[in-house]
Design an enzyme around this catalytic site. Sequence first.
Site, short mmCIF file in Angstrom:
data_model
loop_
_atom_site.label_atom_id
_atom_site.label_comp_id
_atom_site.label_asym_id
_atom_site.label_seq_id
_atom_site.Cartn_x
_atom_site.Cartn_y
_atom_site.Cartn_z
CG LEU A 194 -13.71 0.52 18.22
CD1 LEU A 194 -15.13 0.81 18.74
CD2 LEU A 194 -12.85 -0.48 19.09
N GLY A 195 -11.34 -1.16 14.08
CA GLY A 195 -11.50 -1.58 12.66
C GLY A 195 -11.41 -3.20 12.47
CE LYS B 11 -3.80 2.00 2.54
NZ LYS B 11 -4.54 2.05 4.03
CD GLU C 46 -3.34 3.25 11.14
OE1 GLU C 46 -2.36 2.70 11.62
OE2 GLU C 46 -4.25 2.78 10.44
NE ARG D 77 -4.71 -10.02 14.98
CZ ARG D 77 -4.75 -8.60 14.62
NH1 ARG D 77 -5.22 -7.93 14.88
NH2 ARG D 77 -3.85 -8.47 13.63
NE ARG E 178 -18.14 -2.89 5.72
CZ ARG E 178 -17.36 -2.80 4.66
NH1 ARG E 178 -17.68 -1.69 3.87
NH2 ARG E 178 -16.45 -3.46 4.31
CB VAL F 43 -16.49 -0.59 13.86
CG1 VAL F 43 -17.51 -0.95 14.83
CG2 VAL F 43 -16.14 -2.07 13.20
N GLY F 44 -15.57 2.26 14.57
CA GLY F 44 -15.93 3.30 15.51
C GLY F 44 -16.17 4.57 15.00
N GLY G 32 -8.80 -4.90 13.14
CA GLY G 32 -8.14 -5.14 14.65
C GLY G 32 -8.54 -4.07 15.47
CG ASP H 277 -17.39 -6.50 6.52
OD1 ASP H 277 -17.90 -5.65 7.31
OD2 ASP H 277 -16.92 -6.08 5.50
#
Length: 394
Positions: free
Chosen positions: A208-209, A16, A380, A240, A283, A330-331, A211, A281
Amino acid sequence: MSGHVLVINAGSSSLKYSLVDGKTGLAAATGLVERIGEEQSHHVHHGPAGDFDDERAVADHEAALEAAVRAFATHGPALAEVDIVAVGHRVVHGGDRFAAPALVDDELIAAVTDLVPLAPLHNPANLEGIEVARRLLPDLPHVAVFDTAFHQTLPPYAYTYAVPSSWQDEYGIRRYGFHGTSHSFVSGQAAALLGRSLEDVNLIVLHLGNGCSATAVQGGRSVDTSMGLTPLEGLVMGTRSGDLDPAIHGHLARVAGRSAEETDRALNSESGLKGLTGANDFREVSRRRAAGDERAQLAFDIYCYRLKKYIGAYYAVLGRVDAIVFTAGVGQHSAEVRAAALSGLEGLGIHLDTTRNANNDQIASTGDSPVAVLVIPTNEEWEIARQALDVVPG
């Protein structure tokens, strides 16, 4: 210092990249090469001259970066025409050796190589990305930015496990924490949104993703964090497990004949939301929950309950909390998660505004809430660019 930074995040089978203005955070172009080494790789590049989307075999990371350079030349911006000051590399694990970003040299390469046992899935790929970029872009300074560095301010009582002390001395067994670039960036953004200096605020940051991690940030310094020796500890995640009884490894070895490697792989890749529902996921889990799926409802409840426990624990650690900050996919986008995780915490001064929360407003708390609830996108790549510029000579 201003200027552009080419930010590279090399995974085991992906590369990436992003060309970021270190002062403004604006990305002049971004791209991703996936499925490196497979028969059909996927390369997408978003530049000012248009988007590039291609599927063809990309043999290795060197070929991937070469493809990225060609994409810049064709779809812009041409790298030779941009003021590129440095190349910033994401490195997952810096152990206790790196508390800040560092210029890449042979000594750093050797140190990160020594740390491979702590991150066997990540550091080798990060190193490959660095080595390839140094060969292809030899005239630019290269900077390593470590996921673990932000958490090197943890006090010994927070990072030390209650295990034989020789384990830490000989094997590096201790809490390191991860997602540090995200927690660092979001903390700064939260302080600015509150109109206060970072040194004056106490925050609980929830990344919150796929990970997930929680961090207690006191005056800009990480003082506790949910991930530990590895990214497995802490919150429930996409694949996880998060926190669990460490005796589970031994129990499964005795009753099921499972090796440590098998159990470790399952806890990292087949657990969390995926283990509970079959889908990692969030979603999809939310869609199933809305349709009345009981397993999805249970997964949601477990996810939010774990969040609530960490919020309460870190409130106790900090003593005073100025804001709860939600970030990452998610967050930022799940009003339901924020509402469930904060439900019943009004006694701690946390008052969620139903309408603001439903709209994903940056300030999701009521106007008179003693503790603000903030929804802040993470960046990031910009944080890596800023940290890289901090250490580039001149």
